[in-house]
Design a protein around this motif. Structure first.
Motif: not given
Length: 318
Positions: A257-269, A303-311
């Motif tokens: 998949a190219g990334i670890p399973p927990m990283a994939y789970l975070t992206e999906r969430r 969410f802010k870590r992933a997208r750079g802004i708050s929800p």
């Protein structure tokens, strides 16, 4: 959900831009609007598409080109033709110097022509293009964009894509109640059909995780994550569901998949949460629960870590 459905699940046009353009030689249009994705169907003529990087590609009637943003690209009757019109954010058309370009009167609903028209079928030697533009990054999942090259050309659209192009072309020039919604859904269907035709080809370079679905270990884990992103998954828990060790799952998942399973789970969430923020009235607390976070605070931080802004800021700008 099958892997292609997972890949395309985030493609939903909202406020998409759809236009038919009739261009008579000489012509050259440079697109600098930074849209995340453009889908262009060639109805007639043999125009060239010139990506920001790489060589020019000549297109034939029936071809469909998909351009991933935000880099600029051009369409022209010849790659050597100087740019005459620049498409800027909005989208707004100007000359290269920034002035308003000359417009042709009475071009019809959602139609732009650059010269005198003798017909709409390209019989006079003009090129007729059907353009669909996703204008906001949230309309296309980040995973889908990352799976696409800067320029993807599907030659000689097959029956399914051709039928959708014909229907979209017909609806583009209509002005009926609910027309914008009809165009958005047809654009979504066309994109799905084009990418399905591409990714299911034997010689296609499909994304790593798309191929990973066929693996007897990684495939079931992908489906568990997508079916139940709210569950408190761990590598150990997922490994137990597939009958392998944690180390085996972690290594195999990352390889395929190219990334670890927990990283994939975070992206999906986060992808799911972004969609809920844009398209539902659910509270931040409710979205946190639906996406597997124990509190609104934990969700907001992730969410802010992933997208750079708050929800909340993400929702406000949608």
């Amino acid at each position: 959900m099958d892997p292609l459905s997972i890949l395309l699940d985030g493609a939903r046009a909202r406020g998409a831009f759809v236009l038919r353009t009739i261009q008579s030689s000489p012509w050259s249009v440079q697109v600098r609007d930074r849209a995340p994705l453009n889908v262009v169907a060639i109805l007639s003529g043999t125009p060239w598409v010139v990506p920001g990087a790489g060589g020019a590609v000549r297109l034939e009637p029936g071809d469909i080109a998909v351009m991933r943003g935000p880099d600029a690209f051009s369409f022209a009757d010849d790659p050597r033709t100087p740019t005459q019109v620049v498409v800027r954010p909005g989208p707004r058309r100007t000359t290269p110097a920034g002035a308003e370009p000359a417009e042709v009167a009475d071009t019809g609903v959602r139609t732009w022509a650059n010269g005198m028209r003798t017909g709409d079928d390209g019989a006079d030697g003009s090129s007729v293009l059907l353009i669909g533009k996703y204008r906001r990054p949230g309309e296309i999942a980040a995973r889908l964009l990352s799976a696409l090259p800067p320029l993807l050309v599907v030659p000689g659209a097959a029956h399914g894509e051709s039928a959708l192009v014909s229907l979209l072309a017909e609806e583009t020039v209509r002005n009926e109640p609910g027309q914008d919604l009809v165009l958005e859904r047809l654009l979504d269907l066309l994109l799905v059909a084009v990418l399905r035709a591409r990714f299911t080809r034997s010689d296609a370079q499909a994304p790593h995780w798309y191929r990973a679905d066929q693996d007897p270990v990684v495939g079931p884990v992908l489906r568990l994550i997508h079916a139940h992103p709210d569950r408190p998954w761990t590598v150990a828990g997922l490994a137990g569901r597939t009958g392998v060790s944690r180390a085996t799952l972690a290594r195999r998942f990352a390889d395929l998949a190219g990334i670890p399973p927990m990283a994939y789970l975070t992206e999906r969430r986060i992808d799911l949460a972004a969609d809920l923020l844009e398209n539902s009235d659910a509270t931040i607390e409710s979205i946190a629960r639906q996406t597997g976070y124990g509190s609104a605070f934990a969700f907001s931080a992730a969410f802010k870590r992933a997208r750079g802004i708050s929800p909340q800021r993400h929702r406000n700008r949608s």
